[in-house]
Scaffold this active site. Structure first.
Site, short mmCIF file in Angstrom:
data_model
loop_
_atom_site.label_atom_id
_atom_site.label_comp_id
_atom_site.label_asym_id
_atom_site.label_seq_id
_atom_site.Cartn_x
_atom_site.Cartn_y
_atom_site.Cartn_z
N GLY A 197 48.51 27.18 57.58
CA GLY A 197 49.78 27.58 56.98
C GLY A 197 51.00 27.29 57.82
N ARG A 202 48.56 21.01 56.34
CA ARG A 202 49.84 20.32 56.18
C ARG A 202 50.40 19.80 57.49
NH1 ARG A 202 52.95 22.31 52.11
NH2 ARG A 202 51.56 24.10 52.26
N CYS A 229 56.03 12.63 30.26
CA CYS A 229 56.73 13.28 29.17
C CYS A 229 56.51 14.78 29.27
CB CYS A 229 56.24 12.72 27.84
SG CYS A 229 57.26 13.27 26.49
N GLU A 230 57.19 15.40 30.21
CA GLU A 230 57.04 16.83 30.45
C GLU A 230 58.29 17.30 31.20
OE1 GLU A 230 53.47 18.51 30.56
OE2 GLU A 230 53.96 20.17 31.86
N TYR A 253 55.65 23.99 42.59
CA TYR A 253 56.18 25.05 43.49
C TYR A 253 57.70 24.98 43.65
CZ TYR A 253 51.41 24.08 45.27
OH TYR A 253 50.08 23.80 45.42
N GLU A 306 43.37 26.59 61.59
CA GLU A 306 42.98 25.52 60.67
C GLU A 306 44.16 25.04 59.83
OE1 GLU A 306 39.93 28.00 58.90
OE2 GLU A 306 41.27 28.50 57.23
N PRO A 307 45.18 24.47 60.47
CA PRO A 307 46.29 23.95 59.67
C PRO A 307 45.84 22.71 58.88
CG PRO A 307 46.77 23.91 62.05
CD PRO A 307 45.33 24.19 61.90
N1 LLP Z 1 42.85 27.44 55.34
C1 LLP Z 1 42.63 27.88 54.09
C2 LLP Z 1 41.54 28.81 53.84
C3 LLP Z 1 43.47 27.45 53.06
O1 LLP Z 1 43.26 27.89 51.83
C4 LLP Z 1 44.52 26.55 53.33
C5 LLP Z 1 45.39 26.08 52.26
C6 LLP Z 1 44.69 26.10 54.65
C7 LLP Z 1 43.84 26.58 55.62
C8 LLP Z 1 45.74 25.12 55.04
O2 LLP Z 1 47.04 25.52 54.74
P1 LLP Z 1 48.24 24.60 55.28
O3 LLP Z 1 48.20 24.62 56.78
O4 LLP Z 1 48.03 23.22 54.76
O5 LLP Z 1 49.46 25.21 54.71
N2 LLP Z 1 49.14 22.69 47.66
C9 LLP Z 1 50.01 23.62 48.37
C10 LLP Z 1 49.32 24.26 49.51
C11 LLP Z 1 48.09 25.01 49.10
C12 LLP Z 1 47.29 25.39 50.27
C13 LLP Z 1 46.03 26.04 49.91
N3 LLP Z 1 45.27 26.45 51.04
C14 LLP Z 1 51.27 22.88 48.80
O6 LLP Z 1 51.42 21.71 48.46
O7 LLP Z 1 52.15 23.48 49.42
#
Ligand code: LLP
Length: 407
Positions: A231, A269, A337-338, A309, A266-267
């Site tokens: 996150g 993004r 088309c949305e 989002y 566990e990032p």
């Molecule tokens: N660990 C778990 C259990 C997760 O569910 C997620 C993301 C991550 C790690 C990694 O999160 P990150 O570091 O990437 O923020 N599609 C959305 C993000 C959904 C993330 C779902 N889980 C977006 O485009 O912002």
């Protein structure tokens, strides 16, 4: 000059190189700089030197990214059987893979219990019922319990997971489920993820959630790791400061407190977002009483984040005559088309004309990964840059691909 800056802005990409790539591969095309993926991994490793560092592969499962990160030594955090398969195919050893599924289908558990016999994968369960389902399959391997910490965080309600009942074992049941997991297999860790988009402005929710995990770790004792999720936010706005990883690391350590287990992060993004841009071409320009609508060849089927989002992505014109153009506020609309298919509204851009090439920033995470075939749109191509070379790592779909699964 800093060799490994905290962020790569859209403005930092070489426009001429991107134009050449668009000429060679057409648009819409995702460009992924694997060198930048390595830099992001190196900064995370440096800020969290003694933590277990995994890549949440859901952000971008392109084989090129997985192989690149495998080689840097990070682990793989997987949310589905398909992600585990991709991680194994990319060369991750089983001991470096964690499988953390949400409401896993039987088919996933069948696959996992089978591969876990050959590869020492850690299976994280988010409910007692899933623990039983693994036990029914004769699984006796490494287990981890996902906990619902009751505290959420994130850039949008749709990505806050920490307090959402769907995820993890309720906090007050966690100790009992850990004990039960110890009867089924080898309980090695506890896990939680609060949500996506931790921002440096306010770390209080993150700290509260990590502190709860620290309390739980001390209560259940005898763990190898405490996973506190991913996150880590990235600056989608060009004027937003990058996350101070060292400050996040210090706050996380402090909040966790004294635990004998290793901390695991566990990032997803953070590894890939600023390593990617999406190239798109202006198809049509329309003046309306409300705004100038700039129709482009990438839309919600290419990059769904704005539609899903209300996410902001920086946009840049790559035309050489940009300095001579006047700046106008435009609506960047996709070809679907949305109504939701708008990538940006009220966005100042050098007056776009048909055929102009645009780059959309921070597209390396959850871009190609969430692309779809809605409106029977073929998915875009992906080109990887590495050591000065470029190579097509996923070809553009064509119209015949759209029906290839149908009888
Ligand atoms: N660990 C778990 C259990 C997760 O569910 C997620 C993301 C991550 C790690 C990694 O999160 P990150 O570091 O990437 O923020 N599609 C959305 C993000 C959904 C993330 C779902 N889980 C977006 O485009 O912002």
């Amino acid at each position: 000059m800093n060799e490994n800056p905290a962020v790569r802005r859209l403005a930092d990409w070489d426009a001429e190189r991107l134009r050449d790539l668009a000429d060679a591969h057409e648009t819409p095309t995702y460009i992924l700089d694997l060198g930048r993926v390595r830099e992001n991994a190196a900064r995370l490793r440096e800020a969290f030197p003694d933590a277990d560092l995994a890549y949440a592969v859901k952000a971008n499962t392109t084989n090129a990214v997985l192989e690149t990160l495998e080689a840097t030594g990070v682990d793989a955090e997987c949310a589905a059987a398909g992600e585990v398969k991709r991680a194994l195919d990319a060369g991750f050893d089983g001991e470096r893979i964690r499988y953390t599924a949400v409401n896993p289908p039987d088919r996933d558990l069948d696959y996992i219990s089978e591969v876990a016999r050959a590869h020492d994968i850690v299976v994280t369960v988010g409910s007692e019922d899933s623990l039983d389902r693994m036990a029914e399959r004769g699984f006796q391997g490494q287990l981890c319990v996902r906990v619902n910490p009751g505290v959420g965080a994130g850039h949008h309600a749709k990505v806050q997971t920490g307090a959402e009942p769907k995820f993890g074992v309720p906090y007050d049941r966690a100790t009992a489920v850990v004990e039960r997991a110890r009867e089924v297999g080898d309980l090695v860790g506890i896990h939680a993820h609060a949500g996506s988009g931790i921002s440096g402005d306010d770390l209080s929710a993150h700290e509260e959630f990590v502190a709860r995990m620290g309390d739980l770790a001390r209560e259940v004792g005898d763990l190898e790791f405490v996973a506190v999720g991913g996150g880590f936010g990235v600056p989608y706005h060009e004027d937003e400061p990058p996350l101070d990883l060292h400050a996040v690391a210090a706050a996380t350590r402090e909040a966790l407190g004294d635990v004998s287990a290793r901390m695991a992060i566990e990032p997803g993004r953070y590894f890939v977002a600023d390593a990617g841009v999406l190239l798109a071409t202006v198809n049509t320009v329309k003046e309306t009483p409300e705004t100038t609508v700039v129709g482009i060849d990438a839309g919600m089927t290419t990059l769904i984040r704005p539609a899903l989002y209300d996410a902001y992505h920086a946009v840049r014109s790559l035309e050489p005559d940009v300095p001579r153009k006047r700046v106008v506020d435009v609506e960047l609309a996709g070809p679907v088309c949305e109504t939701a298919d708008v990538l940006a509204r009220d966005r100042p851009l050098p007056e776009p004309t048909r055929g102009d090439l645009l780059a959309i920033g921070n597209a390396g995470a959850y871009g190609y990964e969430m692309a779809s075939n809605y409106n029977s749109r073929p998915r875009p191509a992906v080109v990887a840059l590495d050591h000065g070379d470029d190579r097509l790592v996923a070809r553009r779909e064509d119209l015949t691909d759209l029906t290839r699964l149908e009888h």
